[in-house]
Design a protein around this motif. Sequence first.
Motif, short mmCIF file in Angstrom:
data_model
loop_
_atom_site.label_atom_id
_atom_site.label_comp_id
_atom_site.label_asym_id
_atom_site.label_seq_id
_atom_site.Cartn_x
_atom_site.Cartn_y
_atom_site.Cartn_z
N SER A 97 -10.70 -30.28 -4.76
CA SER A 97 -10.74 -29.60 -3.47
C SER A 97 -11.34 -28.20 -3.54
N THR A 98 -10.76 -27.33 -4.35
CA THR A 98 -11.16 -25.92 -4.32
C THR A 98 -12.59 -25.71 -4.77
N GLY A 99 -12.97 -26.35 -5.89
CA GLY A 99 -14.33 -26.21 -6.38
C GLY A 99 -15.37 -26.72 -5.40
N PRO A 100 -15.22 -27.94 -4.87
CA PRO A 100 -16.18 -28.40 -3.88
C PRO A 100 -16.26 -27.51 -2.65
N ALA A 101 -15.13 -26.97 -2.20
CA ALA A 101 -15.15 -26.08 -1.05
C ALA A 101 -15.89 -24.78 -1.36
N PRO A 121 -15.69 -22.29 4.42
CA PRO A 121 -14.56 -21.41 4.66
C PRO A 121 -13.39 -22.19 5.24
N GLY A 122 -12.18 -21.78 4.84
CA GLY A 122 -10.96 -22.39 5.35
C GLY A 122 -10.50 -23.61 4.59
N LYS A 123 -11.26 -24.05 3.59
CA LYS A 123 -10.93 -25.26 2.85
C LYS A 123 -10.56 -24.95 1.40
N GLY A 124 -9.77 -25.86 0.81
CA GLY A 124 -9.58 -25.85 -0.64
C GLY A 124 -8.45 -25.01 -1.17
N ILE A 125 -7.67 -24.35 -0.30
CA ILE A 125 -6.59 -23.47 -0.75
C ILE A 125 -5.43 -23.62 0.22
N ALA A 176 -20.06 -26.01 9.97
CA ALA A 176 -21.20 -25.20 9.56
C ALA A 176 -20.82 -24.42 8.32
N ARG A 177 -21.70 -24.41 7.35
CA ARG A 177 -21.41 -23.77 6.06
C ARG A 177 -22.05 -22.39 5.97
N LEU A 178 -21.49 -21.56 5.11
CA LEU A 178 -22.07 -20.26 4.83
C LEU A 178 -23.24 -20.42 3.87
N GLY A 179 -23.99 -19.34 3.68
CA GLY A 179 -25.01 -19.32 2.64
C GLY A 179 -24.39 -19.36 1.27
N TYR A 180 -25.13 -19.87 0.30
CA TYR A 180 -24.59 -20.03 -1.05
C TYR A 180 -24.22 -18.70 -1.68
N ARG A 181 -25.14 -17.76 -1.71
CA ARG A 181 -24.84 -16.47 -2.34
C ARG A 181 -23.92 -15.63 -1.46
N LEU A 229 -18.18 -13.58 -1.76
CA LEU A 229 -16.83 -13.46 -1.22
C LEU A 229 -15.76 -14.01 -2.16
N GLY A 230 -16.18 -14.79 -3.17
CA GLY A 230 -15.21 -15.38 -4.10
C GLY A 230 -14.71 -16.71 -3.60
#
Length: 482
Positions: free
Chosen positions: A374-378, A384-388, A458-463, A468-469
């Motif tokens: 979960s966390t790594g793929p997110a 944002p909002g996923k994996g934790i 919708a996803r954020l940009g990779y970098r 943001l961590g």
Amino acid sequence: MKPDLVIADGLVVNASGTRNAHVVVDGRRVTAVVDASEPVPAAERVVDAAGRAVLPGGVDGHCHVAQVTGRYRTLDDFASTSTAALWGGTTTILDFGIPRDSSESPLEAARNKIELARESRCDVALHGAVVDWDDTVPAQLEELAALGVRSVKMYLTNRGTTIASNDTVLKVMREMVRLDGLTYIHAEHDALIVDCTDRRAAAGEIGIEHLHQTRPEIAEEASVRETLAMAEYTGAPVYFVHQSTPRAVDLVAEARARGLAIHSETCPHYLVLDDGVYSSKFPEWFACCPPMRCAATVAALRERYAAGSVHTVSSDHSCYDLTQKRVRADDIRQMPHGLPGVETRMPVAFTALAEASAGVPEPRVLERFAELFSTGPARINALPGKGIIAPGYDADLVLFDPAETRTVDGAALHMGTDFSPFEGKRLRGWPQVVVSGGKVVLDEDGFHDPGPAGRFLARLGYREAAALGDPQPVPLAAMKGA
């Protein structure tokens, strides 16, 4: 006012640590994680976790839904695949907008998938795909990024259908750097595979029982090396799908040590099945690319999976049935490749990790699994909002007993096909309760269909996301009722 739901007295597992706690859910969000030494908060519904593990809902970064490749179309749709995902503890899937042929552009393919995803029972994000470069591609990639599609997949094999040339790969990588995106790569060296396949065909060895002999490990590793050179040249972040050999994983680790932004994915079938399956009674059950590898390779891959060299475990779900598999099982060049797996990803991946982590304390195994599942793929896919499991994050949760085992019965699964490559395997890590978007969709009473409640994400940009961590929570002001 009472919150909607409390998961009480669970072992709450994040990739960063575990704790005994109550998880408070209101609307679609987690609003509090309360130490288990405190009283159980009042709520409209309380689910007693009874010491079971509570993980973030699964994020499957590699699914093919309603996929058309050549003459074949997978038999699923978003309603059926997302239902199977929820049965398997996965609450977010990432699909691919792959052009069906030259008449469909990358942008059209993505928009078509976004429309189809309206029927999804869980949240959906999307990867784009480019097969052939032309002067319209940069503008199409800009529009995809504006839609929140921030990654593009390319195949380095599959001559005549989806293969992208090295020129195309290099140009797309440059565009993804410009657009702060992520390049997904299916890495198998096409010339090596074609030559090897032609030689086998000339010898009359072209049926499914010879699949593993036509796509050797060196073809995967050569393609990884070549792709890494292009990534280093362009500065592009790259994600390798379905890595099946330890050397491929090691090449990524070496590149990361040089400072490259590169990621390794593997799939459950490469962790528990070896090439002996092609000598079995039903070799067509195992038609996928790359194929299963020898037992020694599988063992070495599992070591790297447990040690942290692999960053995600994804299903590569492709829902063909046995009729489609068998129509040309006599010629692997003509049959569809891909396995159903979105529903079994959790127990297969957890069983493989637990077995490869003998002697490691169970909380550490669970934390590693949360990262892979979960966390790594997110994080890598900038969701944002996923994996934790923490205040402000989506209320996507999975309860399971790490000690419980069940036997895979393909006929009892929900993936819209008539087989499972894991038939008869005894596995640990089956979900017992699943919460998706704040709603209990699976419990002891069975599955509770939420209807088309899934959102397109919708996803954020990779970098941007990497700076943001960890995946970021939803702002507190937006939590209630969002």
